[in-house]
Design a protein around this motif. Structure first.
Motif, PDB file in Angstrom:
ATOM      1  N   GLU A  84       0.868  -1.179   0.000  1.00 21.92           N
ATOM      2  CA  GLU A  84       0.000   0.000   0.000  1.00 21.92           C
ATOM      3  C   GLU A  84       0.902   1.224   0.000  1.00 21.92           C
ATOM      4  OE1 GLU A  84      -1.410   1.890   3.381  1.00 21.92           O
ATOM      5  OE2 GLU A  84       0.740   1.855   3.749  1.00 21.92           O
ATOM      6  N   THR A  86       0.322   4.438   1.805  1.00 21.85           N
ATOM      7  CA  THR A  86       0.281   5.431   2.884  1.00 21.85           C
ATOM      8  C   THR A  86       1.583   5.460   3.691  1.00 21.85           C
ATOM      9  OG1 THR A  86      -2.079   5.037   3.004  1.00 21.85           O
ATOM     10  CG2 THR A  86      -1.119   6.280   4.808  1.00 21.85           C
ATOM     11  N   GLU A 116      -2.398 -12.288  -1.990  1.00 20.21           N
ATOM     12  CA  GLU A 116      -3.741 -12.757  -1.634  1.00 20.21           C
ATOM     13  C   GLU A 116      -4.127 -13.866  -2.603  1.00 20.21           C
ATOM     14  OE1 GLU A 116      -6.605  -9.838  -0.082  1.00 20.21           O
ATOM     15  OE2 GLU A 116      -5.546  -8.402  -1.343  1.00 20.21           O
ATOM     16  N   TYR A 123      -6.192  -9.114  -6.866  1.00 20.62           N
ATOM     17  CA  TYR A 123      -4.986  -9.497  -7.596  1.00 20.62           C
ATOM     18  C   TYR A 123      -3.779  -9.373  -6.681  1.00 20.62           C
ATOM     19  CZ  TYR A 123      -8.529  -8.639 -11.015  1.00 20.62           C
ATOM     20  OH  TYR A 123      -9.731  -8.664 -11.668  1.00 20.62           O
ATOM     21  N   PHE A 126      -1.873  -5.097  -7.982  1.00 17.27           N
ATOM     22  CA  PHE A 126      -3.043  -4.293  -8.339  1.00 17.27           C
ATOM     23  C   PHE A 126      -2.613  -2.830  -8.272  1.00 17.27           C
ATOM     24  CE2 PHE A 126      -4.051  -2.791  -4.049  1.00 17.27           C
ATOM     25  CZ  PHE A 126      -3.343  -3.697  -3.278  1.00 17.27           C
ATOM     26  N   LEU A 261      -6.157  -2.167   8.279  1.00 11.97           N
ATOM     27  CA  LEU A 261      -4.831  -1.652   8.612  1.00 11.97           C
ATOM     28  C   LEU A 261      -4.973  -0.934   9.952  1.00 11.97           C
ATOM     29  CD1 LEU A 261      -5.645  -0.807   5.366  1.00 11.97           C
ATOM     30  CD2 LEU A 261      -3.168  -0.679   5.294  1.00 11.97           C
ATOM     31  N   TYR A 263      -3.517   1.678  11.359  1.00 12.24           N
ATOM     32  CA  TYR A 263      -3.146   3.060  11.657  1.00 12.24           C
ATOM     33  C   TYR A 263      -4.317   4.035  11.798  1.00 12.24           C
ATOM     34  CZ  TYR A 263      -2.747   2.997   6.422  1.00 12.24           C
ATOM     35  OH  TYR A 263      -2.941   2.819   5.082  1.00 12.24           O
ATOM     36  N   TYR A 264      -5.530   3.564  11.625  1.00 15.09           N
ATOM     37  CA  TYR A 264      -6.660   4.500  11.600  1.00 15.09           C
ATOM     38  C   TYR A 264      -7.145   4.929  12.982  1.00 15.09           C
ATOM     39  CZ  TYR A 264      -7.028   3.332   6.675  1.00 15.09           C
ATOM     40  OH  TYR A 264      -6.767   3.168   5.346  1.00 15.09           O
ATOM     41  N   THR A 281     -15.495  -3.401  -2.620  1.00 16.26           N
ATOM     42  CA  THR A 281     -14.985  -2.127  -2.096  1.00 16.26           C
ATOM     43  C   THR A 281     -14.071  -1.490  -3.134  1.00 16.26           C
ATOM     44  OG1 THR A 281     -15.075  -3.057   0.109  1.00 16.26           O
ATOM     45  CG2 THR A 281     -13.837  -1.014  -0.140  1.00 16.26           C
ATOM     46  N   CYS A 283     -13.040   1.758  -2.962  1.00 14.26           N
ATOM     47  CA  CYS A 283     -12.265   2.873  -2.428  1.00 14.26           C
ATOM     48  C   CYS A 283     -12.395   2.862  -0.909  1.00 14.26           C
ATOM     49  CB  CYS A 283     -12.840   4.167  -2.996  1.00 14.26           C
ATOM     50  SG  CYS A 283     -12.141   5.668  -2.309  1.00 14.26           S
ATOM     51  N   ALA A 284     -11.312   3.155  -0.195  1.00 15.25           N
ATOM     52  CA  ALA A 284     -11.388   3.085   1.262  1.00 15.25           C
ATOM     53  C   ALA A 284     -10.318   3.957   1.888  1.00 15.25           C
ATOM     54  CB  ALA A 284     -11.197   1.638   1.706  1.00 15.25           C
ATOM     55  N   GLY A 285     -10.611   4.427   3.094  1.00 14.70           N
ATOM     56  CA  GLY A 285      -9.611   5.231   3.773  1.00 14.70           C
ATOM     57  C   GLY A 285     -10.114   5.766   5.088  1.00 14.70           C
ATOM     58  N   LEU A 307      -8.118   4.324  -3.944  1.00 16.74           N
ATOM     59  CA  LEU A 307      -9.107   3.608  -4.738  1.00 16.74           C
ATOM     60  C   LEU A 307      -8.421   2.544  -5.577  1.00 16.74           C
ATOM     61  CD1 LEU A 307      -8.964   5.105  -7.769  1.00 16.74           C
ATOM     62  CD2 LEU A 307     -10.261   6.809  -6.515  1.00 16.74           C
ATOM     63  N   GLY A 308      -9.127   1.448  -5.785  1.00 13.25           N
ATOM     64  CA  GLY A 308      -8.581   0.322  -6.544  1.00 13.25           C
ATOM     65  C   GLY A 308      -8.927   0.503  -8.012  1.00 13.25           C
ATOM     66  N   ARG A 311     -10.787  -2.412  -9.894  1.00  9.85           N
ATOM     67  CA  ARG A 311     -12.202  -2.548  -9.505  1.00  9.85           C
ATOM     68  C   ARG A 311     -13.044  -1.423 -10.099  1.00  9.85           C
ATOM     69  NH1 ARG A 311     -11.716  -4.556  -3.193  1.00  9.85           N
ATOM     70  NH2 ARG A 311     -10.250  -6.234  -3.667  1.00  9.85           N
TER      71      ARG A 311
END
Ligand code: HAM
Length: 435
Positions: A84, A86, A116, A123, A126, A261, A263-264, A281, A283-285, A307-308, A311
């Motif tokens: 990732e 971030t 995965e 994938y 990705f 994850l 860290y949130y 999903t 998009c996420a954050g 965002l992926g 997808r």
């Protein structure tokens, strides 16, 4: 013959056609981010393994079992292909002291790697677009990032992506909730699956995120983090929601949304579609106010999302959108040695005037070359034979309907070719002198 080598499972080639769609999408992304004042940053694909362990958390799927980690054969360093962006982005911001210049709004785009089990929408290599705002504490930036996403769906013509939000509160609130959650789960320990058993004392919040149908009832009855939030956390959460309501962005509060994850804190969100099967999903954050300090920086608030791309583009196609395959303006056919050299010059001259030209290479009869010209989708074929070459002229044969000019073949002088082509292919643009 030796056996053909294949790409690694879960790591895909993106062939022309698709790659052009990706480029078109990437341009939309650049324009969209610029409109919100975000600036690009590019980080390495490989980082020290410790960066991700520290940032993402030791007891997460990513760190426990999905990272492509290896030892550098030359110096023994432990390295990892980034799962990732971030962690790398924050590392880069700290390494280059970017926060001394004030808040940073940054974005990046590129491949991420997670080991995965590959399936539709999931994938091993990705691609994400990541968006990070560092140094801004208020709920306005959280809400603005969510509104950005809504605008992107609109720009892309996407529908049916629902927004789920939650607040993870602050560390001490999560600690109180965690104690009660563990006590609750311990009372029902016999019902827990192996994953949940393992997480019970390491990362119990993630048990709430379980997909195991047998655990749903148990999880539904578990203490809810939202009930443990103090005044400031609730105010932040309400602030985000107020701004979303102000700009009419519908949302659902999902108390079980905990993210994969560690860290949130405070706001977390996911954009989910039902049209892509299990991997819905797109998009996420959320907010990650502790990460800067955790990676050795002076504490600074932050929030972001990713965002992926696979997808989102799958959804875009699923919803019936198609992109136009790019075509050249002219396909240049030629025969004979002198004609070949003249054609080469003609093609370069036209490109110098801004035309996209496919110069036929590899020989062949005029007939087969013209077939290729037809199939290329070009607006015109340009024909150069011995006759044309001798008098410095080029024959033009319009290939597509819809031109006001004659549809039969005709000749023009080399010097006038660009102007004639301009009138033929872009009659409107010629009017305002842009050619
Ligand atoms: P994430 O939820 O792990 O968050 O990934 C974000 C998005 O990347 C997912 O919603 C999904 O669309 C896509 N994605 C993740 N894994 C795969 C995969 N194996 N195959 C295809 N697409 C995938 C993050 O990565 C955080 N860094 C987001 C963030 C940025 N939070 C704050 N700033």
């Amino acid at each position: 013959m030796s056996q053909l080598l294949q790409a690694i499972r879960g790591m895909n080639d993106i062939l022309s056609g698709d790659a052009e769609l990706w480029e078109q999408f990437e341009q939309t992304i650049r324009d969209w981010l610029a409109a919100y004042g975000y600036r690009p940053i590019r980080m390495p694909l490989v980082e020290p393994t410790a960066l991700f362990v520290r940032a993402i958390g030791e007891v997460t799927d990513i760190v426990e079992k999905e990272m492509y980690s290896f030892e550098d054969a030359l110096n023994g360093e432990q390295l990892t292909l980034r799962p990732e962006g971030t962690a790398s982005c924050v590392r880069a911001v700290l390494q280059h002291n970017l926060l001394y210049g004030g808040a940073q709004r940054l974005w990046y785009m590129g491949p991420m790697f997670r080991h995965e089990r590959p399936q539709k929408g999931r994938y091993r290599q990705f691609h994400q677009v990541g968006v990070e705002a560092l140094g801004i504490p208020g709920p306005d930036v959280d809400a603005e990032q969510i509104a950005m996403c809504a605008r992107l769906w609109d720009d892309l013509g996407l529908t049916g992506i629902r927004l789920e939000i939650n607040s993870l509160g602050q560390g001490e609130e999560r600690a109180r909730h965690r104690a009660d959650l563990v006590a609750y789960l311990e009372q029902h320990q016999a019902m827990l699956d192996a994953d949940a058993q393992r997480r019970l004392h390491t990362n119990p919040l993630r048990i709430l995120d379980t997909k195991n149908p047998a655990l749903q009832e148990l999880v539904n009855g578990a203490p809810k983090l939202i009930d443990y939030l103090g005044e400031a956390s609730l105010k932040h959460f309400e602030g985000v929601q107020q701004l979303l309501r102000d700009v009419a962005i519908p949302y659902q509060i999902n108390p079980r949304l905990v993210r994969g994850l560690d860290y949130y804190n405070l706001t977390v969100f996911e954009w989910v579609t039902d049209q892509l099967g299990a991997q819905g999903t797109v998009c996420a954050g959320g907010r990650y106010d502790g990460l800067v300090a955790q990676l050795g920086g002076k504490p600074a608030p932050a929030c972001g999302f990713a965002l992926g791309i696979e997808r989102l583009l799958a959804l875009w196609q699923e919803q019936g959108h198609r992109h136009d395959a790019p075509v050249v303006d002219a396909y240049l056919v030629h025969q004979g040695e002198a004609a070949g050299r003249f054609a080469f010059r003609v093609a370069e001259a036209l490109r110098g005037r801004g035309f996209a030209v496919h110069l036929h290479c590899g020989g062949g009869s005029f007939k087969t070359q013209m077939k290729k010209a037809d199939a290329s989708g070009a607006a015109v074929a340009l024909i150069v034979g011995d006759d044309e070459t001798a008098v410095n002229e080029v024959s033009i044969k319009p290939l597509r309907e819809g031109f006001e000019q004659p549809v039969t073949q005709y000749r023009v002088a080399f010097d006038e070719l660009a102007d004639t082509l301009g009138e033929l292919i872009f009659p409107m643009e010629d009017d305002n002198g842009s050619l």
